[in-house]
Motif scaffolding. Structure first.
Motif, PDB file in Angstrom:
ATOM      1  N   SER A  46       0.865  -1.183   0.000  1.00  0.00           N
ATOM      2  CA  SER A  46       0.000   0.000   0.000  1.00  0.00           C
ATOM      3  C   SER A  46       0.898   1.228   0.000  1.00  0.00           C
ATOM      4  O   SER A  46       1.887   1.276   0.729  1.00  0.00           O
ATOM      5  CB  SER A  46      -0.891   0.018   1.232  1.00  0.00           C
ATOM      6  OG  SER A  46      -1.820  -1.023   1.149  1.00  0.00           O
ATOM      7  N   ASP A  50      -5.307   5.303  -2.627  1.00  0.00           N
ATOM      8  CA  ASP A  50      -5.627   3.982  -3.161  1.00  0.00           C
ATOM      9  C   ASP A  50      -4.542   3.460  -4.106  1.00  0.00           C
ATOM     10  O   ASP A  50      -4.754   2.498  -4.833  1.00  0.00           O
ATOM     11  CB  ASP A  50      -6.997   3.994  -3.851  1.00  0.00           C
ATOM     12  CG  ASP A  50      -7.112   5.071  -4.919  1.00  0.00           C
ATOM     13  OD1 ASP A  50      -6.126   5.801  -5.168  1.00  0.00           O
ATOM     14  OD2 ASP A  50      -8.202   5.194  -5.509  1.00  0.00           O
ATOM     15  N   LYS A  52      -0.963   1.638  -5.030  1.00  0.00           N
ATOM     16  CA  LYS A  52      -0.195   0.497  -4.535  1.00  0.00           C
ATOM     17  C   LYS A  52       1.121   0.425  -5.295  1.00  0.00           C
ATOM     18  O   LYS A  52       1.271   1.028  -6.345  1.00  0.00           O
ATOM     19  CB  LYS A  52      -0.976  -0.798  -4.773  1.00  0.00           C
ATOM     20  CG  LYS A  52      -2.313  -0.870  -4.084  1.00  0.00           C
ATOM     21  CD  LYS A  52      -3.104  -2.071  -4.583  1.00  0.00           C
ATOM     22  CE  LYS A  52      -4.415  -2.260  -3.897  1.00  0.00           C
ATOM     23  NZ  LYS A  52      -5.380  -1.230  -4.079  1.00  0.00           N
TER      24      LYS A  52
END
Length: 193
Positions: A46, A50, A52
């Motif tokens: 993460s 949002d 990654k």
């Protein structure tokens, strides 16, 4: 024989060729095995909001392979892998800052690793210091990173338009969110209008 024991995947052979890639959706149309990336079998970190980070192995000049869990020895530490991947990227890829016609800036690299520039706080700190301002950053696609001084409303609006066009035209989209690098706080955060 386990995958990580195969000569092609031995960590000693691949460790200097692993890079971090920023993603929102776990898909990459360029990587050899990037059409179906799953957190069930792929190391995923993460990052911010949002976004990654996945890891890829550079196989040839323009060929990348998504790193899977079974390609890593069991004792591999993901945090150490991330550090090594960032070191490899800094060593192997040159990030250049370019001016845009509207008073913003872009990050240029090799067409695959531009979005990975988000991993490098020092890039953003140097830019914030030079501009004497907070920076708004957009990463609409894997190969497109745009930024503008936060106080320059005209440049920020034009950057949003530029990002929208890049997002719509890209096969490897990332995000239309804005990120803020605070000059004072020296931190990258999701920016809320």
């Amino acid at each position: 024989m386990k995958k990580y024991e195969e000569e092609h995947y031995r960590y000693e052979r691949i460790q200097d060729k692993i890079y971090p890639w920023i993603k929102k959706e776990l898909i990459d149309l360029h990587a050899l095995n990037g059409k179906h990336i799953s957190e069930n079998d792929t190391p995923v970190v993460s990052f911010i909001g949002d976004l990654k980070i996945i890891f890829v192995i550079k196989r040839e000049e323009d060929v990348y392979e998504v790193l899977k869990d079974n390609m890593l020895p069991p004792e591999c530490n993901i945090e150490a892998l991330y550090q090594k991947a960032c070191e490899n990227l800094v060593q192997d890829v040159e990030f250049v800052i370019a001016n845009t016609w509207y008073g913003g800036f872009g990050i240029l690299a090799d067409g695959h690793n531009e979005a990975s520039s988000l991993c490098f706080k020092h890039i953003w700190q140097v830019c914030a210091d030079k501009l004497k301002d907070d920076i708004l950053i957009m990463v609409p696609a894997k190969d497109t990173v745009l930024f503008a001084p936060a106080s320059n409303e005209d440049a920020v609006e034009k950057m949003k338009e530029h990002a929208s066009g890049a997002y719509e035209q890209s096969a490897d989209r990332i995000s239309m969110k804005q990120f803020l690098f605070s000059q004072e706080g020296k931190e990258l955060t999701v920016y809320e209008d």
